[in-house]
Structures are given as structure tokens and as C-alpha cells.
Design a protein around this motif. Structure first.
Motif, PDB file in Angstrom:
ATOM      1  N   SER A  47     -14.476  -6.120 -11.903  1.00 57.55           N
ATOM      2  CA  SER A  47     -13.822  -7.423 -11.730  1.00 57.55           C
ATOM      3  C   SER A  47     -12.500  -7.498 -12.484  1.00 57.55           C
ATOM      4  N   ALA A  48     -12.412  -6.824 -13.642  1.00 60.10           N
ATOM      5  CA  ALA A  48     -11.155  -6.821 -14.390  1.00 60.10           C
ATOM      6  C   ALA A  48     -10.071  -6.089 -13.609  1.00 60.10           C
ATOM      7  N   GLY A  49     -10.428  -4.957 -12.997  1.00 60.59           N
ATOM      8  CA  GLY A  49      -9.458  -4.238 -12.177  1.00 60.59           C
ATOM      9  C   GLY A  49      -9.048  -5.042 -10.957  1.00 60.59           C
ATOM     10  N   ALA A  50     -10.012  -5.732 -10.332  1.00 58.44           N
ATOM     11  CA  ALA A  50      -9.683  -6.588  -9.189  1.00 58.44           C
ATOM     12  C   ALA A  50      -8.725  -7.697  -9.594  1.00 58.44           C
ATOM     13  N   LEU A  51      -8.942  -8.254 -10.793  1.00 54.72           N
ATOM     14  CA  LEU A  51      -8.038  -9.295 -11.292  1.00 54.72           C
ATOM     15  C   LEU A  51      -6.631  -8.755 -11.490  1.00 54.72           C
ATOM     16  N   ALA A  52      -6.516  -7.510 -11.979  1.00 49.84           N
ATOM     17  CA  ALA A  52      -5.195  -6.902 -12.155  1.00 49.84           C
ATOM     18  C   ALA A  52      -4.499  -6.705 -10.823  1.00 49.84           C
ATOM     19  N   LEU A  53      -5.260  -6.289  -9.800  1.00 50.16           N
ATOM     20  CA  LEU A  53      -4.669  -6.125  -8.467  1.00 50.16           C
ATOM     21  C   LEU A  53      -4.220  -7.469  -7.891  1.00 50.16           C
ATOM     22  N   MET A  54      -5.027  -8.505  -8.099  1.00 43.85           N
ATOM     23  CA  MET A  54      -4.654  -9.840  -7.616  1.00 43.85           C
ATOM     24  C   MET A  54      -3.409 -10.348  -8.343  1.00 43.85           C
ATOM     25  N   GLU A  55      -3.300 -10.039  -9.622  1.00 39.02           N
ATOM     26  CA  GLU A  55      -2.112 -10.443 -10.366  1.00 39.02           C
ATOM     27  C   GLU A  55      -0.868  -9.721  -9.843  1.00 39.02           C
ATOM     28  N   LEU A  56      -1.020  -8.434  -9.511  1.00 42.15           N
ATOM     29  CA  LEU A  56       0.092  -7.681  -8.930  1.00 42.15           C
ATOM     30  C   LEU A  56       0.524  -8.298  -7.605  1.00 42.15           C
ATOM     31  N   GLU A  57      -0.449  -8.693  -6.800  1.00 41.34           N
ATOM     32  CA  GLU A  57      -0.122  -9.343  -5.525  1.00 41.34           C
ATOM     33  C   GLU A  57       0.592 -10.671  -5.759  1.00 41.34           C
ATOM     34  N   GLY A  58       0.113 -11.458  -6.726  1.00 37.65           N
ATOM     35  CA  GLY A  58       0.743 -12.741  -7.006  1.00 37.65           C
ATOM     36  C   GLY A  58       2.170 -12.593  -7.491  1.00 37.65           C
ATOM     37  N   ASN A  59       2.423 -11.609  -8.363  1.00 36.04           N
ATOM     38  CA  ASN A  59       3.787 -11.380  -8.849  1.00 36.04           C
ATOM     39  C   ASN A  59       4.718 -10.977  -7.720  1.00 36.04           C
ATOM     40  N   ALA A  60       4.202 -10.129  -6.808  1.00 37.61           N
ATOM     41  CA  ALA A  60       5.032  -9.678  -5.689  1.00 37.61           C
ATOM     42  C   ALA A  60       5.378 -10.842  -4.768  1.00 37.61           C
ATOM     43  N   ARG A  61       4.369 -11.606  -4.415  1.00 37.90           N
ATOM     44  CA  ARG A  61       4.628 -12.738  -3.504  1.00 37.90           C
ATOM     45  C   ARG A  61       5.487 -13.796  -4.182  1.00 37.90           C
ATOM     46  N   GLY A  62       5.354 -13.920  -5.510  1.00 37.23           N
ATOM     47  CA  GLY A  62       6.196 -14.872  -6.225  1.00 37.23           C
ATOM     48  C   GLY A  62       7.663 -14.497  -6.187  1.00 37.23           C
ATOM     49  N   ARG A  63       7.966 -13.218  -5.942  1.00 35.57           N
ATOM     50  CA  ARG A  63       9.349 -12.760  -5.824  1.00 35.57           C
ATOM     51  C   ARG A  63       9.746 -12.515  -4.364  1.00 35.57           C
ATOM     52  N   SER A  64       8.973 -13.111  -3.455  1.00 35.73           N
ATOM     53  CA  SER A  64       9.246 -13.027  -2.001  1.00 35.73           C
ATOM     54  C   SER A  64       9.187 -11.592  -1.503  1.00 35.73           C
ATOM     55  N   VAL A  65       8.290 -10.789  -2.084  1.00 33.41           N
ATOM     56  CA  VAL A  65       8.095  -9.411  -1.642  1.00 33.41           C
ATOM     57  C   VAL A  65       6.880  -9.364  -0.728  1.00 33.41           C
ATOM     58  N   THR A  66       7.050  -8.822   0.463  1.00 31.36           N
ATOM     59  CA  THR A  66       5.936  -8.674   1.385  1.00 31.36           C
ATOM     60  C   THR A  66       4.903  -7.721   0.782  1.00 31.36           C
ATOM     61  N   PHE A  67       3.635  -8.141   0.774  1.00 35.70           N
ATOM     62  CA  PHE A  67       2.617  -7.372   0.058  1.00 35.70           C
ATOM     63  C   PHE A  67       1.390  -7.203   0.945  1.00 35.70           C
ATOM     64  N   GLU A  68       0.746  -6.004   0.822  1.00 38.52           N
ATOM     65  CA  GLU A  68      -0.519  -5.795   1.507  1.00 38.52           C
ATOM     66  C   GLU A  68      -1.314  -4.694   0.802  1.00 38.52           C
ATOM     67  N   PHE A  69      -2.642  -4.808   0.916  1.00 38.40           N
ATOM     68  CA  PHE A  69      -3.533  -3.752   0.455  1.00 38.40           C
ATOM     69  C   PHE A  69      -3.892  -2.864   1.637  1.00 38.40           C
ATOM     70  N   ALA A  70      -3.967  -1.573   1.401  1.00 41.52           N
ATOM     71  CA  ALA A  70      -4.340  -0.621   2.452  1.00 41.52           C
ATOM     72  C   ALA A  70      -5.584   0.138   2.024  1.00 41.52           C
ATOM     73  N   ASN A  71      -6.417   0.486   3.020  1.00 37.99           N
ATOM     74  CA  ASN A  71      -7.634   1.279   2.795  1.00 37.99           C
ATOM     75  C   ASN A  71      -8.526   0.649   1.729  1.00 37.99           C
ATOM     76  N   LEU A  72      -8.732  -0.653   1.872  1.00 37.71           N
ATOM     77  CA  LEU A  72      -9.583  -1.383   0.937  1.00 37.71           C
ATOM     78  C   LEU A  72     -11.030  -1.252   1.400  1.00 37.71           C
TER      79      LEU A  72
END
Length: 378
Positions: A62-87
Motif C-alpha cells: 500500500s505504501a508503494g501504491a501511495l507513492a505511485l498515486m502521488e507521482l500521478e497526482g504531481n504529473a496531472r497537477g503540471r498538466s502532464v498526460t499520465f497513464e499506467f501500463a501493464n498494471l
């Protein structure tokens, strides 16, 4: 780039599409190094779009998942298109346990540490601005719901309107009448002390009638209703928020504003002008008692002078102000109730805030009315 139990391979061109291929272990024990690497890589590549490939991840907690979600939030907060692959399904399940809104929601109990006066002044200013924006948003929702109620009167819960009319109006008659009577007695007595020196006892009736009908009657009634009913509205809705009853209404397809706020607003809008007339009557009655007992005036002379000093427009403006005060009281009470988050302490804070904010807005609105009526020569 090797990390403690994980690796991150970067492909793509700087400023364009970039892919982070993550493999290995993303867990609590290596979370700090993983976050530091992803942040440094993100700042270095400045991607226009970012894909995080998780095909090589063999362990995710869950801690690693939270880090990935934070990375996604930072990217979208800077208007960067974001996606996870092979999840993987397992990884998707772990990430599904995390509520993205909870990551940006402020804590229910804020940090109690206090800074210097400049910091506190800045925080207070930001809170006032945020409160104004939230109040304006709720006002828009309330006006939309009121319009819907006018166009679809059968959709209004009239039984609840009658119930709140009794609570806000009928149950408030004793205290409103008593306060108005005492206020009339005090004003008439204090003004007579000055007017008797000039032999102008009869003008106590004019002074009292104008002050009660045009100003003190509406504002005193509104303050009493705010203390009695505005606080009750905030506490009632706030308790429903704590018990998640409002969420249940939303889940069932009901609009909380239409279902809970509209009956309260309509009931208050009906009873406050009537209570104002009731308070005006008892205020004048208090002056009449002083005039007969202490000023040797006859009831006919006192009432005749009162009738001469008042006009129909004075009563109409009094009712207009009381109607606006009613919307303020009910609207603030409901809005503060819907803002409750937490437990019993939050309900108490919302109740106090509803009363203080309503009284403040009543005074400000009354001042605005005074300027407008003076400008219009009403």
C-alpha cells in the motif's frame, strides 16, 4: 537507475513522451529512495506525457501504491498526460484501496501550532477568502434549488415546511414578544428622560415607532431567529453529515439542498416577516405602557401619534429587510451544516459559526439597506 530492491529505466526524449519502466520491489522499506528517484527523473526529463510501465514489478504494497498515486497526482497537477501500463490485477486492487481525494483533503483537526502574527494573519485571510467562495457556491446551489421549487411546487416537502414554521415561528413567539416588549419599555423610558425636559412627551411615540418598525424590530427578530433556528439548522444537518445520512440521500438520487435546505429556507422566509410584525406590535405596546404610566399620556393620543409618524412604506421596507434576513439565516445555517467534517466537535464549531456569521451578515446587510433607502429617499 538501480535502487534498493527496484530499478527505474527511463526511455523517451526530454520534453516529449517519456516512459518510466519500473521493476523489482516497491514497498515501505525502499519507499524513500523510490520517491527521490522518480522526482529527480521527472524534474530532469520534464515530460509532456508520462507512462509508468509496471510490468516488471514483482511486489507492491500500500505504501508503494501511495507513492505511485502521488507521482500521478504531481504529473496531472503540471498538466502532464499520465497513464499506467501493464498494471496487474493484484496491483490494481491495491491501488484501488487508495482514495485519490483523501490525498488532497486537509486533516479534520488542523495543526494546532501557531506561527507569528504575519503567518496567522495570512492564514486567517486565506480562510476568509475560502469561506466566501464556498458560501458563494452554496448560494448558487440554493438559488437553483429555490427556482426549481417555484417551478415545481409539488416537489417541495410542504409537511417539513410546516414543521419548521412551527419550530422557527410559533415556538419563538414567547421569547420574541418578551424581548420586544422589554425593548420598547427601555427605549420609551430612556427617551422620555430627555424629551420631558422640553415638554415633548408625545414625541416618545414617534421616536419609538420609527426606531422599532424601521430598524430594531427586523434586526432584533433576525438575531433571535439566528440564535434559535439558524443554530438548530446547522446542528441538524451537521449531525446528518457525521452519520453519513446526507451521503445516503445522495446515493439514493436525492439532492441534499432540495431535500434538506429548501424546506428550512421557505419556512424561515415565511415566519420571519410575521415575527417582525409581531415584534413591532409588542415593541409599540411597551412604549404605550411607559407613555400611560410614566408620561401621563392617553392611549388614544399615544396611538394617534404612532399612526401619524408611520407610513405604509416604513412597514414594507421592514418586511423586505426581514425577508432578506430570513434567507441569510437559513442559508448560513444549512451551509455550515453541510460543511461539517469529523465528529461532535465539528458539529459544535459549525453551530457557533452559523450564529456568528448570520449575525455579522445581518448587521452588514442592514447597513447596506440603510444606505440604499437613504439614497432612494424611502
Amino acid at each position: 537507475m538501480p535502487g534498493q530492491g527496484h530499478t527505474i529505466q527511463i526511455s523517451g526524449d526530454k520534453g516529449k513522451h517519456v516512459t518510466f519502466t519500473v521493476s523489482g520491489r516497491i514497498a515501505l522499506d525502499n519507499l524513500e529512495s523510490f520517491i527521490a528517484e522518480t522526482r529527480a527523473s521527472f524534474r530532469r526529463m520534464i515530460p509532456a506525457s508520462l507512462t509508468v510501465d509496471l510490468a516488471g514489478v514483482d511486489y507492491l504494497d500500500s505504501a508503494g501504491a501511495l507513492a505511485l498515486m502521488e507521482l500521478e497526482g504531481n504529473a496531472r497537477g503540471r498538466s502532464v498526460t499520465f497513464e499506467f501500463a501493464n498494471l496487474t490485477d493484484k496491483a490494481r486492487g491495491i491501488m484501488g484501496l487508495i482514495d485519490p481525494k483523501a490525498l488532497v483533503t486537509p486533516p479534520l483537526i488542523s495543526n494546532r501550532q501557531t506561527g507569528n502574527i504575519v503567518e496567522r494573519l495570512g492564514e486567517t485571510t486565506l480562510k476568509v477568502i475560502d469561506d466566501y467562495l464556498r458560501l458563494s457556491t452554496f448560494l448558487g446551489e440554493l438559488l437553483g434549488a429555490m427556482t426549481h421549487a417555484l417551478l415545481h411546487p409539488r416537489a417541495v416537502r410542504w409537511d417539513d415546511v410546516a414543521f419548521y414554521m412551527k419550530r422557527a415561528g410559533v415556538d419563538g413567539l414567547p421569547i420574541v414578544g418578551l424581548i420586544a416588549l422589554l425593548l420598547g419599555l427601555i427605549l420609551a423610558f430612556m427617551s422620555s428622560l430627555q424629551l420631558k425636559e422640553f415638554g415633548a412627551n408625545i414625541y416618545v411615540a414617534s421616536l419609538l415607532a420609527i426606531s422599532i418598525v424601521k430598524e430594531l424590530g427586523p434586526i432584533m427578530t433576525a438575531i433571535l431567529v439566528a440564535g434559535r433556528s439558524g443554530s438548530a439548522f446547522a446542528a441538524e444537518i451537521g449531525t446528518m453529515m457525521v452519520n453519513e445520512e446526507v451521503d445516503a440521500l445522495t446515493t439514493m438520487g436525492f439532492s441534499p439542498v432540495r431535500f434538506l435546505a429548501i424546506p428550512k429556507v421557505l419556512a424561515t422566509l415565511i415566519v420571519v416577516p410575521l415575527l417582525t410584525l409581531y415584534a413591532d406590535f409588542f415593541g409599540i405596546l411597551g412604549g404605550l405602557i411607559v407613555g400611560i404610566v410614566g408620561l401621563d399620556l392617553t392611549a388614544y393620543a399615544y396611538l394617534r401619534e404612532t399612526q401619524t409618524s408611520l407610513t405604509l412604506m416604513d412597514i414594507i421596507t421592514s418586511l423586505i429587510k426581514s425577508g432578506v434576513f430570513a434567507v441569510i439565516i437559513a442559508g448560513i445555517g444549512c451551509q455550515r451544516g453541510f460543511e461539517v467534517r469529523g465528529g461532535a466537535e465539528a458539529v459544535g464549531s459549525a453551530t457557533t459559526s452559523a450564529v456568528v456569521a448570520a449575525i455579522f451578515l445581518i448587521i452588514v446587510t442592514d447597513s447596506a439597506f440603510a444606505l440604499v433607502f437613504q439614497y432612494l429617499n424611502i
